[in-house]
Enzyme design. Structure first.
Site, mmCIF file in Angstrom:
data_model
loop_
_atom_site.group_PDB
_atom_site.id
_atom_site.type_symbol
_atom_site.label_atom_id
_atom_site.label_comp_id
_atom_site.label_asym_id
_atom_site.label_seq_id
_atom_site.Cartn_x
_atom_site.Cartn_y
_atom_site.Cartn_z
ATOM 1 N N THR A 127 34.065 42.127 42.018
ATOM 2 C CA THR A 127 33.648 43.422 42.556
ATOM 3 C C THR A 127 34.412 44.543 41.856
ATOM 4 O O THR A 127 33.914 45.662 41.761
ATOM 5 C CB THR A 127 33.881 43.502 44.080
ATOM 6 O OG1 THR A 127 35.152 42.936 44.368
ATOM 7 C CG2 THR A 127 32.818 42.735 44.826
ATOM 8 N N LYS A 135 40.857 33.449 35.951
ATOM 9 C CA LYS A 135 40.573 34.838 35.585
ATOM 10 C C LYS A 135 41.124 35.174 34.189
ATOM 11 O O LYS A 135 40.819 36.208 33.617
ATOM 12 C CB LYS A 135 41.140 35.793 36.629
ATOM 13 C CG LYS A 135 40.457 35.683 38.007
ATOM 14 C CD LYS A 135 41.109 36.590 39.036
ATOM 15 C CE LYS A 135 40.636 36.379 40.461
ATOM 16 N NZ LYS A 135 39.325 36.994 40.754
ATOM 17 N N LYS A 146 33.416 48.460 40.358
ATOM 18 C CA LYS A 146 34.172 49.706 40.558
ATOM 19 C C LYS A 146 34.460 50.378 39.215
ATOM 20 O O LYS A 146 34.335 51.594 39.070
ATOM 21 C CB LYS A 146 35.480 49.413 41.312
ATOM 22 C CG LYS A 146 35.241 48.874 42.725
ATOM 23 C CD LYS A 146 36.481 48.226 43.345
ATOM 24 C CE LYS A 146 36.075 47.384 44.557
ATOM 25 N NZ LYS A 146 37.162 46.498 45.052
ATOM 26 N N LYS A 201 43.284 42.532 39.160
ATOM 27 C CA LYS A 201 42.678 41.533 40.035
ATOM 28 C C LYS A 201 43.779 40.541 40.386
ATOM 29 O O LYS A 201 44.851 40.571 39.784
ATOM 30 C CB LYS A 201 41.510 40.819 39.353
ATOM 31 C CG LYS A 201 41.849 40.331 37.929
ATOM 32 C CD LYS A 201 40.673 39.675 37.248
ATOM 33 C CE LYS A 201 39.669 40.632 36.658
ATOM 34 N NZ LYS A 201 38.347 40.547 37.270
ATOM 35 N N ARG A 202 43.537 39.652 41.375
ATOM 36 C CA ARG A 202 44.525 38.624 41.642
ATOM 37 C C ARG A 202 44.828 37.843 40.352
ATOM 38 O O ARG A 202 43.965 37.705 39.481
ATOM 39 C CB ARG A 202 44.003 37.661 42.728
ATOM 40 C CG ARG A 202 43.997 38.267 44.114
ATOM 41 C CD ARG A 202 45.402 38.602 44.598
ATOM 42 N NE ARG A 202 46.146 37.407 44.922
ATOM 43 C CZ ARG A 202 46.486 37.031 46.150
ATOM 44 N NH1 ARG A 202 46.177 37.788 47.189
ATOM 45 N NH2 ARG A 202 47.161 35.926 46.363
ATOM 46 N N HIS A 229 31.680 32.036 48.678
ATOM 47 C CA HIS A 229 32.319 32.870 47.662
ATOM 48 C C HIS A 229 32.981 32.072 46.543
ATOM 49 O O HIS A 229 33.728 32.643 45.748
ATOM 50 C CB HIS A 229 33.392 33.762 48.284
ATOM 51 C CG HIS A 229 32.878 34.736 49.296
ATOM 52 N ND1 HIS A 229 32.594 36.044 49.000
ATOM 53 C CD2 HIS A 229 32.591 34.583 50.606
ATOM 54 C CE1 HIS A 229 32.166 36.663 50.088
ATOM 55 N NE2 HIS A 229 32.155 35.800 51.081
HETATM 56 C C1 26Q Z 1 41.408 29.591 52.864
HETATM 57 C C2 26Q Z 1 42.045 28.654 53.646
HETATM 58 C C3 26Q Z 1 43.406 28.736 53.879
HETATM 59 C C4 26Q Z 1 44.115 29.822 53.351
HETATM 60 C C5 26Q Z 1 43.476 30.771 52.573
HETATM 61 C C6 26Q Z 1 42.126 30.657 52.325
HETATM 62 C C7 26Q Z 1 41.457 31.657 51.481
HETATM 63 C C8 26Q Z 1 41.768 33.014 51.613
HETATM 64 C C9 26Q Z 1 41.144 33.964 50.825
HETATM 65 C C10 26Q Z 1 40.480 31.292 50.567
HETATM 66 C C11 26Q Z 1 39.854 32.246 49.787
HETATM 67 C C12 26Q Z 1 40.164 33.591 49.904
HETATM 68 C C13 26Q Z 1 39.540 34.633 49.102
HETATM 69 C C14 26Q Z 1 38.580 34.440 48.221
HETATM 70 C C15 26Q Z 1 37.995 35.535 47.432
HETATM 71 O O1 26Q Z 1 38.483 36.655 47.458
HETATM 72 N N1 26Q Z 1 36.911 35.258 46.696
HETATM 73 C C16 26Q Z 1 36.262 36.300 45.911
HETATM 74 O O2 26Q Z 1 35.243 36.864 46.702
HETATM 75 C C17 26Q Z 1 34.685 38.006 46.072
HETATM 76 C C18 26Q Z 1 33.697 38.628 47.027
HETATM 77 O O3 26Q Z 1 32.539 37.841 47.105
HETATM 78 C C19 26Q Z 1 34.050 37.628 44.746
HETATM 79 O O4 26Q Z 1 33.627 38.806 44.114
HETATM 80 C C20 26Q Z 1 35.048 36.885 43.859
HETATM 81 O O5 26Q Z 1 34.384 36.408 42.708
HETATM 82 C C21 26Q Z 1 35.661 35.723 44.627
HETATM 83 O O6 26Q Z 1 36.665 35.112 43.854
#
Ligand code: 26Q
Length: 832
Positions: free
Chosen positions: A671, A569, A675, A563-564, A372
């Site tokens: 995503t 972004k 929406k 979004k976050r 991702h």
């Molecule tokens: C990893 C290790 C330690 C702590 C936290 C994490 C961690 C947690 C959440 C790393 C990444 C995330 C989330 C990532 C995320 O939401 N990525 C998004 O995924 C979506 C679905 O595929 C995409 O549409 C977005 O582009 C992408 O940013």
């Protein structure tokens, strides 16, 4: 077990709820109020009624769950297992009623009991078991799997505290603990009988067994018990009900309390506390932070429980472990569960005595991995000392996987030791680390990106060596979102218009929305379309008023970025544009430009100072703009607090313009963009992530494109990007930055935004300044287009009409066909 009325099995849109069905359901609700909530109607609170209703809906699902489970146990089926550290499932009641086809029935039943369904729906605490896109994607995929009648299990963590609630005080983000379980979770079924032990720490011992085989024994320092907490996932108007199985950690009492006699009671209790800490809290960052031992422990914990559960299921079915990969396809949602590769090897080799080669074959055939992110800082690695102290046996297995893998690399590319280094599962540069993306890739038969552009870039950048070695392993599956939650549930009026106009099949076959193209110039249809959108905007305006006190005009162009909060972004690019528009309007209040309401929403990781500063900038601009009478209300700026799935329901249907403005090459897919599109918003965006495909589908004439492309971004950087040059060349930009520096948006304080300004002027890693001029020009085209209401409505209709590709049903069909090789299985609901 409750009686399930026969009427309940008769589905179909437009099926009027028979009074009899509503009456029977009403009785169930009262029974649950008394028998589960221990309340009688006269004194029941709204929350009691919510719980009673939820339990009654759950009972309906449990009948289907039992039928589904029985079918999977008895038939020769392959089960898709979605392994994810996050499932951002959103409120359950409304969605379950929708999928069961019970909305009207429930409304009728509760109103006969003196309750209002919408008020009960509003009571539900959302389970925030995820950060953002990745967690929500997992939830959409679970919805589609059930709807498509695919046998599936979602495996994850039952966090006691999900993502924090966000409040804005003094213009800044405040994090409040999420207490979603405080009043109980009616959707979950805890299964103390389904529990597994997970080892941590200690050491390993080798011995030769009676048959002369080398056997390794892991002598752990401690063990933790994982208990299954199940949540039903009901398919839309089918009888399939799959399960989301989330693990909560508990102390292993027999293990800890051995020490009792020696008087070490407190130490034993301490151990219990530590064990229960494992599933306590979701890490609220969407990027890894170095050295978080508990996070690695969480990952291993849920992965080990899940794989042990799958092995138990195989055994219960009488399937030998050698055929494990025929029974299960396991998808790794990013690298968070990638330790599963080593854990399945450990379970097979150490505990089931399978040979290494056979175990490796099973492992590779079982797993597939979804990436991702391309951001180098977001690629997960773990330092060896930490890894070894927590997971000594899995680390040995990773070493052995690596040794054999690097031999293969050497055979494929003789003499290329640089490549061997790059591909190793262990990063030897600096402090030695395990590279989780490499582990996931080597242990999987398929690796996919989440949008076409992202998958291409993956092969050119972070996965290049791997793609050169086995190109057939790499594919692309563009993300999708569920039209049930994000269209039917959140935009019921639009859903109803669609039903009337093109028939109801679009809900499970979103490509049928294309039939709307025939109505793109139909005046009567335009009027209906516009009136629904106006109502949605009025409803959002009311929520904004009650949450923030800000008055917004529903006739203004609703320009939304939710979004976050992240630098890539580029919410600050949007903010800079707002400042420049404000200046122009201050000088010319009657300027011939669209009146706009700029709405932002999103959480910042608590430790991400720059993201928090971006929130502060937005609220600072809002403070100034919203209270300036000189601009006559021509623009408003809103920071909508605590953006989450529930709030999203009101936001997406009310957007005219969807902001998708990340630096090209940085957003894997997005995503939210989908929406918005489904609900008829136009997009202003860069050629990034799935925006590329959104524009292809919608047609270039129905999309506002701006900005550098991914290759241009690389070129600009390679040529030595100097942000200050863009500032010199653009007066608007200079002025906007200057106003921030002068403290205009920080109540006169010139220091507040200094880190943000320094970053932009000196490095600007995400090319905000380079894209500014083109963004402003594009926003001007938006304003012009807004003047022609007919044309805008046409474009809006075209966006919905062409959004069919972005259904999660399409994405799941691709996963099933191309990666998992799973098939639908019809569930017949027998008589209970
Ligand atoms: C990893 C290790 C330690 C702590 C936290 C994490 C961690 C947690 C959440 C790393 C990444 C995330 C989330 C990532 C995320 O939401 N990525 C998004 O995924 C979506 C679905 O595929 C995409 O549409 C977005 O582009 C992408 O940013």
């Amino acid at each position: 077990m409750s009686h399930v009325p026969a009427a309940d099995t008769a589905y179909g849109v437009g099926t009027a709820p028979s009074g009899a069905a509503a009456l029977a359901f009403q009785h169930e609700v009262v029974r649950n109020l008394i028998c589960r909530q221990a309340r009688y109607p006269d004194i029941a609170t709204s929350h009691d009624w919510y719980m009673a209703l939820a339990f009654s809906v759950r009972d309906r699902m449990l009948a289907r769950w039992a039928a589904s489970t029985k079918t999977y146990a008895e038939k020769d089926v392959k089960v898709a297992c979605y392994l994810s550290a996050e499932f951002l499932i959103g409120p359950q009641l409304g969605n379950n009623l929708l999928n069961l086809g019970m909305q009207s029935e429930a409304r009728e039943a509760v109103s006969a009991l003196g309750q209002n369904l919408d008020e009960l729906l509003a009571i539900e605490e959302e389970p925030g078991l995820g950060n953002g896109g990745l967690g929500r994607l997992a939830a959409c995929y679970m919805d589609s799997l059930s709807t498509l009648e695919i046998p599936a299990i979602g495996y994850g963590i039952r966090y006691e505290f999900g993502i924090f609630d966000q409040e804005i005080r003094d213009g800044r983000q405040i994090e409040i603990t999420d207490k979603w379980l405080q009043r109980g979770n009616p959707w979950e079924i805890v299964r103390p009988d389904l529990s597994y032990y997970v080892c941590f720490g200690g050491r390993t011992e080798s011995e030769t067994d009676a048959e002369g085989r080398l056997r390794v024994r892991w002598v752990p320092a401690r063990q933790v018990k994982g208990v299954a907490c199940d949540m039903p996932v009901q398919g839309y108007r089918v009888d399939t009900c799959n399960v989301l199985r989330l693990w909560k950690s508990e102390a292993v009492e027999s293990f800890d309390f051995q020490d009792f006699n020696s008087g070490e009671y407190y130490e034993a209790v301490q151990e219990k506390v530590v064990s229960e800490t494992l599933s306590k809290v979701l890490y609220p960052n969407d990027e890894p932070e170095a050295g978080k031992r508990l996070r690695l422990a969480q990952q291993y914990f849920f992965v080990s429980c899940s794989l042990q559960d799958m092995l138990r299921l195989a055994d219960a079915k009488g399937t030998p472990v050698q055929r494990f990969a025929e029974l299960f396809a396991a998808q790794l949602n990013d690298t968070h569960p990638s330790i599963a590769v080593a854990e399945l090897m450990r379970l097979l080799v150490d505990e089931h005595l399978v040979s290494w080669d056979a175990a490796w074959d099973i492992t590779q055939r079982t797993f597939a991995y979804t990436n991702h992110t391309l951001l180098p800082e977001a690629l997960e690695t773990w330092g060896l000392p930490l890894f070894e102290s927590l997971l000594p046996r899995p680390l040995e297995i990773i070493y052995e996987i690596n040794r054999r893998f690097l031999d293969e690399v050497r055979r494929a590319f003789p003499g290329d030791e640089a490549r061997v280094k790059r591909m190793s599962l262990i990063d030897e540069s600096g402090g030695r680390k395990v590279r989780m993306a490499h582990l996931a890739t080597v242990g999987s038969h398929a690796v996919n990106g989440v949008a076409a552009l992202h998958s291409d870039l993956l092969k050119q950048t972070v996965m290049r060596d791997f793609a050169e070695m086995s190109p057939q392993q790499f594919l692309s599956v563009t993300n999708g979102v569920t039209p049930r939650r994000f269209l039917m549930l959140s935009n019921p009026a639009l859903a109803c218009l669609l039903d009337k106009t093109i028939g109801a099949d679009w809900a499970t076959d979103l490509a049928r929305l294309d039939a709307l193209v025939a109505f793109a110039d139909d005046i009567a249809f335009h009027d209906a379309w516009r009136s629904i959108r106006a109502d949605n905007k009025t409803a959002l305006a009311a929520r904004i008023k009650s949450l923030t006190g800000i008055d917004v005009d529903p006739n203004a162009l609703f320009d939304i970025q939710v979004k976050r909060i992240h630098e890539y972004k580029r919410q600050h690019l949007n903010a800079l544009y707002i400042i420049s528009l404000y200046r122009r309007l201050s000088r010319t209040p009657d300027l011939d430009t669209a009146s706009r309401c700029f709405i932002f929403g999103g959480k910042a990781a608590p430790g991400y100072a720059m993201a928090k500063l971006i929130i502060r900038l937005i609220t600072g601009i809002a403070e100034v703009v919203n209270s300036d009478p000189a601009i006559k209300g021509r623009m408003k700026v809103v920071f909508y607090p605590d953006f989450n799935v529930k709030n999203g329901h009101a936001v997406y249907p009310a957007a005219d313009l969807s902001e998708q403005i990340s630096t090209a090459g940085k957003e894997a897919s997005g995503t939210g963009n989908m929406k918005f599109m489904m609900n008829g918003a136009l997009t202003i965006g860069t050629l990034d992530g799935a925006n590329v495909e959104i524009r292809d589908e919608a047609g270039a004439e129905n999309f506002f494109l701006f900005g550098l492309t991914a290759p241009q971004v690389d070129e600009v950087k390679l040529a030595g990007y100097r942000p200050a040059e863009y500032v010199r060349a653009n007066e608007d930009l200079r002025d906007a930055l200057d106003q921030i520096a002068q403290g205009r948006f920080s109540r006169g304080d010139k220091e507040t935004f200094r880190p943000l300004l320094d970053s932009l002027m000196q490095h600007d890693p995400f090319l905000v300044l380079a894209d500014f001029a083109d963004y402003v020009a594009c926003q001007e085209r938006v304003s012009e287009a807004w003047h022609d209401a007919r044309q805008w409505t046409r474009m809006s209709i075209m966006n919905t009409a062409r959004s069919g590709k972005f259904s999660s049903d399409r994405a799941i069909r691709e996963y099933c066909g191309r990666i998992w090789k799973t098939r639908p299985v019809r569930i017949e609901l027998g008589q209970p």
